[in-house]
Motif scaffolding. Sequence first.
Motif, PDB file in Angstrom:
ATOM      1  N   PRO A   5       0.860  -1.138  -0.122  1.00  0.00           N
ATOM      2  CA  PRO A   5       0.014  -0.207  -0.184  1.00  0.00           C
ATOM      3  C   PRO A   5       0.738   1.279  -0.155  1.00  0.00           C
ATOM      4  O   PRO A   5       1.826   1.184   0.642  1.00  0.00           O
ATOM      5  CB  PRO A   5      -0.637  -0.078   1.140  1.00  0.00           C
TER       6      PRO A   5
ATOM      7  N   VAL B  51       0.212   5.146   1.170  1.00  0.00           N
ATOM      8  CA  VAL B  51      -0.634   5.756   2.198  1.00  0.00           C
ATOM      9  C   VAL B  51      -0.573   7.263   2.085  1.00  0.00           C
ATOM     10  O   VAL B  51       0.563   7.689   2.030  1.00  0.00           O
ATOM     11  CB  VAL B  51      -0.830   5.313   3.855  1.00  0.00           C
TER      12      VAL B  51
ATOM     13  N   ARG C 182      -2.717   8.804   7.525  1.00  0.00           N
ATOM     14  CA  ARG C 182      -2.176   7.434   7.083  1.00  0.00           C
ATOM     15  C   ARG C 182      -3.508   6.409   6.476  1.00  0.00           C
ATOM     16  O   ARG C 182      -3.792   5.421   6.930  1.00  0.00           O
ATOM     17  CB  ARG C 182      -2.271   6.781   8.812  1.00  0.00           C
TER      18      ARG C 182
ATOM     19  N   PRO D 130      -4.987   4.704   3.218  1.00  0.00           N
ATOM     20  CA  PRO D 130      -4.558   4.201   1.979  1.00  0.00           C
ATOM     21  C   PRO D 130      -5.085   5.077   0.762  1.00  0.00           C
ATOM     22  O   PRO D 130      -6.164   5.510   0.551  1.00  0.00           O
ATOM     23  CB  PRO D 130      -4.992   2.749   1.957  1.00  0.00           C
TER      24      PRO D 130
ATOM     25  N   TYR E 290       2.496  11.636   0.106  1.00  0.00           N
ATOM     26  CA  TYR E 290       2.252  10.348   0.003  1.00  0.00           C
ATOM     27  C   TYR E 290       3.734   9.534   0.690  1.00  0.00           C
ATOM     28  O   TYR E 290       4.664  10.037   0.324  1.00  0.00           O
ATOM     29  CB  TYR E 290       1.969   9.410  -1.257  1.00  0.00           C
TER      30      TYR E 290
ATOM     31  N   GLN F  54       5.682   5.356   1.442  1.00  0.00           N
ATOM     32  CA  GLN F  54       5.380   3.718   1.267  1.00  0.00           C
ATOM     33  C   GLN F  54       6.724   3.248   1.793  1.00  0.00           C
ATOM     34  O   GLN F  54       7.906   3.633   1.967  1.00  0.00           O
ATOM     35  CB  GLN F  54       5.257   3.423  -0.220  1.00  0.00           C
TER      36      GLN F  54
ATOM     37  N   ALA G 233     -11.522   4.745   1.918  1.00  0.00           N
ATOM     38  CA  ALA G 233     -10.141   4.392   1.315  1.00  0.00           C
ATOM     39  C   ALA G 233     -10.118   5.002   0.263  1.00  0.00           C
ATOM     40  O   ALA G 233      -9.903   4.709  -0.929  1.00  0.00           O
ATOM     41  CB  ALA G 233      -9.794   2.886   1.230  1.00  0.00           C
TER      42      ALA G 233
END
Length: 792
Positions: free
Chosen positions: A559, A561, A566, A568, A765, A767, A790
């Motif tokens: 994912p 995020v 936080r 997704p 973002y 990861q 989401a």
Amino acid sequence: MPGPAAAALAVAGGCALACVRLAWLAGVPPAPSPPPHAAPASERPAPAPTPYAATAPEYAGTAPEHAGTAPERRASSTPCTPSGRPAPSPTPRAGSGPGRRAPDGPPGRAGGGATGRQARRVALSRRVAAILDAAVLVAGLTVAVLPLSDPAHRLPVALGGLGLAGSLHAAALLRLPGRSRLPGRERLRRTVDVLALGVSLVFAGWMLLPAGPVPPAALIASVGGAVTLAVLTMAALAERHRRPGAARCHAGAGLTLGGLALLVVLLAYHAPDRALSAVAPPVLAGALLTAAGARRTSAGERPHHGAAPAAWPRLTAPAGIAAVAAGVHLGTAGEFSPAAMALGLSVIPPIMVGELLAAADQRRRVERLVASEAWLRRVVGAGGETGEPAPLTRAELVRALPLRSGGALLVVDLHGDDATAPDGPVPAEVQRRLRAGCGPHDLVARFNDTGYAVLTDVGPVPAYALGIRLLAALAEPYARPGGVTRLRVSIGLAETTGGDPEDVLRQADLARRRAVQLGRDRVEWYDAYLEEQLVRRLDLERELPGAVARGELDLVYQPVVALADRMPAGTEALLRWRSPVLGTVLPAELLPVATDLDLLGEVGWWVVDRACRQLAAWSEGGRELWMAVNVTPRELAAKDFVARTATALAAYDVPPERLVVEVAEPAVGAELSTVVARLAGLRSLGVRTALDDFRAEHASLAQLRRLPIDLLKVGPNLVAPGADGQRPLIDVVANLGDRLGVEVVVEGLESDGQVAGARQAGCRYGQGFALARPATAERVEAWFEEFPSASR
């Protein structure tokens, strides 16, 4: 003391001493061999640095998805691929060196085979010593009890002792360690020698026996003893150089059984008691010689090969024995009977056949010496018109390898730019350059049109320097009719450590194959890890074709995020090959093989299709997530890439903006114009594009303006503060992204501090393992359920 009693006492004492020695040998446990171990890394010669040593990938094998703590990352020099990111290059193995292998065995066995063979040899020697102990004991008791037994029972006792001692000696001698199967020519020669000596001994016994009828016991003992003595004598002569301990055991058995046979003959003819003392010396000497031979055999005697058997005792002893026996008989009896004459003449044929076989052996030995001399002259160049030796053949190189222990072997492979073999005047020029680059004592061999080898006495590090010089010399242009040509050169190097010549050739050839795989024009050094890599590569090449059709490919998802809450925002599809033979194979291994086998397109389209199908399944639940897939410039260069991507999106009814196509920034440089065109075509469809592994260097910043991208993915190294407390580079990259209208994604985040630093820099973002680990579609979907929404 009467003579027989004194002889019996002497035999009893000597046999008792031999029995004690043999019993001790039979009871000694095998000495434990020290475990083989490699020399410390500090004592090993340091190998010359090889170009591939810093980039050889560690293979993940069957490691589970969540094992370890490092995120899935791709080295900066590795192209972006449709299958995810390979792991970073590993650190070199500690203590590894070129050509290192376990003693007395192949890599990984650590000499265990040699230790097992030694233990079996010692155990067999102990059993042989026990049987010989029983044989010597029987022989000694047979002689020792005669003075105490009734005269009427002495002959049966002697016959029984001879039979039992002969059986025990035969059982022991047939079990002696080091026996080997004889070739047909050797078996024939051994049979002829035994026949000649046996017939001569039978003739001598016939001549020396008293005139008149021969008692059956004397006939059996004399004939059987003569044959047995001939067999044991020839065995002792044949083994005296190859296995001295076994030869002593054979000689001792011959003396012991000969003495017992003489005892039976004397008792059969009712010889006086003082004549029985004649059997004491051979029986006593045989017992002591047997004990000495068994002691040498039990000490771990190894056969010595190459010693030629002595010819004179085998050829002259039968004739001498027959002549002496005939002279004695003629002096005592004065005439020969027809049977004696026929028996004497029967000695001649086996002696003549033995002479012919010996002459044939001598002729073959001379031919081998002449061939060896010619080979040596060819090696050193003696007698040639130019004084320059011709290249050796492969067979001649194999013969020369054992003589160059401690040196090195270089295997050279040559091909033209179009993968053709050199022809015309080029091979002669190649040989001249090889000779010019080598030392005066180095040997040059030619295997075929493209393969050569150089055998040198210098150590591995100077040999590597020699390989570099030869590489430079052979890569120079070659003049030929119509212009010049160049050759691609690959050189593999292996140490000649005294091992099997074929093993040394195989190791050097494996190193050469590694040089070919890495692009030619390089020298590669053999080590055990290299062999593991090549074997693994062959397994991958064998199993990968058909993996898509067999349903062995799989995707896991990591994912992406939003750092603010936080939640997704998307996922990245990472390829896994679930091979039933090789286990789980990661992209670092899979993709280079797929590229070489021209399967990269098939694998890449499977990834895009499966990612679109999974994205459509998640969209049915109301989640508006993006899905990122990795591609290489080679895949982007395909003319139908944009069209096929549009077909996959339409097949699963996926909005184009939900798909993200990533390409690695280090791989873009060589194909920049093609990458720009294809990314622009994808954006025209509505597909978003991303630049992965952005390095924030001058060249990277220069080409960033030309690339039509929507996302910029950077590593966690940019989050850390710079030297002397300077501002982290992530701040600069985030500001640049804002100006270009590009979203910045920080990948590889492993700690909360890195997450906080990326968020403070303004990155939207993130990861990495600190946020979410890669997992199967079911687990990622279960993770999505933890969030009320989401949608991004």
